[in-house]
Design an enzyme around this catalytic site. Structure first.
Site, mmCIF file in Angstrom:
data_model
loop_
_atom_site.group_PDB
_atom_site.id
_atom_site.type_symbol
_atom_site.label_atom_id
_atom_site.label_comp_id
_atom_site.label_asym_id
_atom_site.label_seq_id
_atom_site.Cartn_x
_atom_site.Cartn_y
_atom_site.Cartn_z
ATOM 1 N N LYS A 127 0.863 -1.189 0.000
ATOM 2 C CA LYS A 127 0.000 0.000 0.000
ATOM 3 C C LYS A 127 0.891 1.228 0.000
ATOM 4 C CE LYS A 127 -4.453 1.037 0.206
ATOM 5 N NZ LYS A 127 -5.615 0.232 -0.220
ATOM 6 N N ASP A 167 -7.053 4.400 -4.461
ATOM 7 C CA ASP A 167 -7.718 4.260 -3.155
ATOM 8 C C ASP A 167 -8.336 5.640 -2.896
ATOM 9 O OD1 ASP A 167 -7.821 2.208 -0.718
ATOM 10 O OD2 ASP A 167 -7.538 4.169 0.179
HETATM 11 P P1 NDP Z 1 -12.959 7.961 -2.750
HETATM 12 O O1 NDP Z 1 -11.892 8.944 -2.552
HETATM 13 O O2 NDP Z 1 -13.506 7.739 -4.109
HETATM 14 O O3 NDP Z 1 -14.190 8.279 -1.800
HETATM 15 C C1 NDP Z 1 -14.029 8.337 -0.423
HETATM 16 C C2 NDP Z 1 -15.357 8.703 0.204
HETATM 17 O O4 NDP Z 1 -15.261 8.526 1.606
HETATM 18 C C3 NDP Z 1 -15.752 10.146 -0.029
HETATM 19 O O5 NDP Z 1 -17.142 10.255 -0.043
HETATM 20 C C4 NDP Z 1 -15.158 10.841 1.191
HETATM 21 O O6 NDP Z 1 -15.785 12.065 1.534
HETATM 22 C C5 NDP Z 1 -15.388 9.807 2.267
HETATM 23 N N1 NDP Z 1 -14.363 9.922 3.285
HETATM 24 C C6 NDP Z 1 -13.040 9.660 3.136
HETATM 25 N N2 NDP Z 1 -12.374 9.893 4.259
HETATM 26 C C7 NDP Z 1 -13.300 10.316 5.139
HETATM 27 C C8 NDP Z 1 -13.234 10.708 6.484
HETATM 28 N N3 NDP Z 1 -12.066 10.740 7.142
HETATM 29 N N4 NDP Z 1 -14.401 11.069 7.095
HETATM 30 C C9 NDP Z 1 -15.579 11.041 6.426
HETATM 31 N N5 NDP Z 1 -15.699 10.699 5.133
HETATM 32 C C10 NDP Z 1 -14.574 10.330 4.517
HETATM 33 O O7 NDP Z 1 -12.385 6.584 -2.144
HETATM 34 P P2 NDP Z 1 -12.874 5.093 -2.420
HETATM 35 O O8 NDP Z 1 -14.347 5.070 -2.629
HETATM 36 O O9 NDP Z 1 -11.993 4.498 -3.428
HETATM 37 O O10 NDP Z 1 -12.509 4.390 -1.025
HETATM 38 C C11 NDP Z 1 -13.429 4.289 0.047
HETATM 39 C C12 NDP Z 1 -12.984 3.186 0.986
HETATM 40 O O11 NDP Z 1 -12.933 1.940 0.284
HETATM 41 C C13 NDP Z 1 -11.593 3.348 1.615
HETATM 42 O O12 NDP Z 1 -11.614 2.770 2.904
HETATM 43 C C14 NDP Z 1 -10.713 2.500 0.702
HETATM 44 O O13 NDP Z 1 -9.530 2.075 1.359
HETATM 45 C C15 NDP Z 1 -11.643 1.346 0.435
HETATM 46 N N6 NDP Z 1 -11.359 0.532 -0.745
HETATM 47 C C16 NDP Z 1 -11.258 1.102 -1.975
HETATM 48 C C17 NDP Z 1 -11.021 0.302 -3.084
HETATM 49 C C18 NDP Z 1 -11.007 0.864 -4.467
HETATM 50 O O14 NDP Z 1 -10.911 0.070 -5.409
HETATM 51 N N7 NDP Z 1 -11.129 2.157 -4.671
HETATM 52 C C19 NDP Z 1 -10.798 -1.140 -2.944
HETATM 53 C C20 NDP Z 1 -11.016 -1.642 -1.608
HETATM 54 C C21 NDP Z 1 -11.258 -0.811 -0.558
HETATM 55 P P3 NDP Z 1 -15.103 13.483 1.106
HETATM 56 O O15 NDP Z 1 -15.420 13.611 -0.364
HETATM 57 O O16 NDP Z 1 -15.768 14.503 1.953
HETATM 58 O O17 NDP Z 1 -13.651 13.341 1.350
HETATM 59 O O1 2IT Z 2 -7.906 -1.478 -0.695
HETATM 60 C C1 2IT Z 2 -7.841 -1.970 -1.833
HETATM 61 O O2 2IT Z 2 -7.977 -3.190 -2.026
HETATM 62 C C2 2IT Z 2 -7.624 -1.072 -2.969
HETATM 63 N N1 2IT Z 2 -7.553 0.138 -2.782
HETATM 64 C C3 2IT Z 2 -7.490 -1.633 -4.360
HETATM 65 C C4 2IT Z 2 -6.084 -2.094 -4.613
HETATM 66 C C5 2IT Z 2 -5.780 -2.522 -6.028
HETATM 67 O O3 2IT Z 2 -4.609 -2.837 -6.249
HETATM 68 O O4 2IT Z 2 -6.659 -2.559 -6.885
#
Ligand code: NDP
Ligand code: 2IT
Length: 446
Positions: A127, A167
């Site tokens: 990561k 992420d």
């Molecule tokens: P994005 O940046 O696309 O979206 C994040 C969302 O979460 C936004 O709505 C943001 O609000 C909110 N958010 C983030 N941090 C905070 C916080 N500290 N307090 C309140 N709201 C918060 O990220 P992703 O959708 O990609 O990721 C979301 C989660 O999923 C994370 O935990 C990530 O690690 C996990 N994840 C993502 C993967 C991926 O493929 N993208 C894969 C597996 C897990 P705001 O706009 O106000 O910041």
């Molecule tokens: O938390 C996760 O699994 C991710 N942000 C996706 C990682 C990836 O390599 O697609």
């Protein structure tokens, strides 16, 4: 209770990594599950597997200087933690957000080892990220930051070494700038990043994969209990990549997703979230969630601050960030009759919240199992790139669905095997761990 060996190992890990509460939390949870394994497999202890597993193979921290639109020099900190390569090249996202620090990157990298193992695909765990926050920056600033970030990172990554992805704060725009700079520096068009644009090596379904996967995992948990998402009220936190496509899949499976949130508050829409509007506001305009209620009207409303978990639902999908769902939220959800929680985010529920879910007997799918669809589809992107091929949406989604069903089955069966039927935390930790541990034993002490 951990046995004395395991406790001593855990104490050593915590002492060696001070000031990293999220990493401690992630390690603690895995150790709790592994006490069941140690009894049956003393060789893991003899070979120092856990001590080695908790120490990243390599940790890279670097300066990222860039010039903002006013001509002023800014400095951020870049991280890449290459945690474990027993099963394949390091694989895991990059997070750009102001609160990113080494402990957060390490918790995410540690979780990634087990998650990636559960996918059944040949990927190790890693990561990275930076305390740079793209929110409120111009495209030019984001580009200059990404170019500077990659100007150091490029020497540490590669198709057979380490393959980052997105992420929080890292989406298609950032991956584009990062890939462009890698290509320029190395003169290689290789699969060094996933989540690429569809015209330049990306995979269909990667954008949707994490959210789709978390909803499919919820559906599988419900199905194991003889029910389904059909007609269910679902709450989703977040409104980013994972949340949007979790909502989309809920609707496809006949449920009704009624909430979305961001760091300013949440919206409830009793008629179901209008996805086209949500995508327009979040993906196109990069706006705030409050805009949704202003434009949608009807039976939707914005609640500033507050907690999305106060809304009574059948199923909850936390898709925002770590430790967003606390003890009091878990209690409220249980009192309101929630039957399943499937985590799209990484470690969104605090340990006490998890205990409350488990004691209440609801179906609880931890992130490392439930959100594995994203990284799994990244591995499918790597497969397509390696064979110079592109797959159809239907075929790729079929692969994703099969992988999620497989993870559900594996975690359910493993929990049963270790005397904790229905406990997906134990199932995910033990099943994910065993494969990595056995590979590490095969390789000797390295
Ligand atoms: P994005 O940046 O696309 O979206 C994040 C969302 O979460 C936004 O709505 C943001 O609000 C909110 N958010 C983030 N941090 C905070 C916080 N500290 N307090 C309140 N709201 C918060 O990220 P992703 O959708 O990609 O990721 C979301 C989660 O999923 C994370 O935990 C990530 O690690 C996990 N994840 C993502 C993967 C991926 O493929 N993208 C894969 C597996 C897990 P705001 O706009 O106000 O910041
Ligand atoms: O938390 C996760 O699994 C991710 N942000 C996706 C990682 C990836 O390599 O697609």
């Amino acid at each position: 209770m951990l046995d004395s060996n395991l406790q001593a190992t855990l104490d050593g890990v915590l002492a060696r990594n001070p000031g990293e509460p999220e990493f401690h939390q992630a390690v603690h949870e895995v150790f709790d599950s592994l006490s069941l394994v140690q009894e049956r497999h003393p060789e893991y202890n003899d070979m120092g597997i856990l001590t080695r597993l908790c120490e990243p193979e390599r940790q890279i921290i670097f300066r990222v200087p860039w010039v903002d639109d006013r001509g002023e020099v800014q400095v951020n900190r870049g991280f890449r933690v290459e945690f474990n390569s027993a099963l394949g090249p390091y694989k895991g996202g990059l997070r750009f957000r102001s609160n990113v620090n080494l402990g957060i990157v390490k918790f995410l990298g540690f979780e990634q080892i087990f998650k990636n193992s559960l996918t059944g695909l040949p990927i190790g765990g890693g990561k990275g990220g930076s305390d740079f926050d793209p929110a409120g920056k111009s495209d030019g600033e984001v580009m200059r930051f990404c170019q500077s970030f990659m100007s150091e990172l490029y020497r540490h990554i590669g198709e057979y070494t380490d393959v980052p992805a997105g992420d929080i704060g890292v989406g298609a725009r950032e991956i584009g700038y990062l890939f462009g700079q890698y290509k320029r520096l190395t003169n290689k068009y290789e699969t060094v990043l996933t989540g690429k644009g569809l015209d330049w090596g990306g995979s269909l379904v990667r954008t949707e994969a994490t959210g789709y996967g978390a909803t499919i995992f919820a559906q599988e948990m419900l199905s194991a209990r003889g029910t389904s998402l059909e007609g269910r009220r679902v709450s989703v936190s977040g409104s980013g990549n994972v949340a949007i496509y979790a909502i989309e899949k809920v609707h496809q499976l006949g449920g009704i997703a009624i909430t979305a949130s961001d760091s300013t508050g949440y919206v409830v829409d009793e008629d179901g979230i209008d996805l086209e509007l949500l995508k327009q506001i979040k993906e196109v305009e990069r706006g705030r969630i409050s805009t949704y209620a202003e434009r949608r009207g009807g039976r939707s409303r914005f609640v500033a601050g507050g907690s999305v978990w106060d809304v009574p639902v059948d199923v909850a999908l936390p898709c925002a960030t770590q430790n967003e769902l606390h003890e009091k939220h878990a209690k409220t959800l249980v009192e309101n009759g929630v039957i399943a929680v499937s985590e799209g985010a990484n470690m969104p529920s605090t340990p006490t919240a998890v205990e409350i879910f488990q004691e209440a007997g609801i179906a609880y799918g931890p992130g490392k199992a439930a959100n594995a669809g994203g990284v799994a589809t990244s591995a499918l992107e790597m497969q397509q790139n390696a064979s110079r091929d592109t797959w159809s949406f239907e075929y790729t989604e079929g692969r994703l669905t099969d992988i999620m069903k497989g993870i559900h089955q594996n975690t359910l069966e493993t929990a049963e095997e270790f005397g904790r039927p229905g406990n997906y935390v134990v199932g995910a930790n033990v099943a994910g761990f065993r494969k990595v541990a056995d590979a590490m034993i095969a390789f000797g002490v390295i």
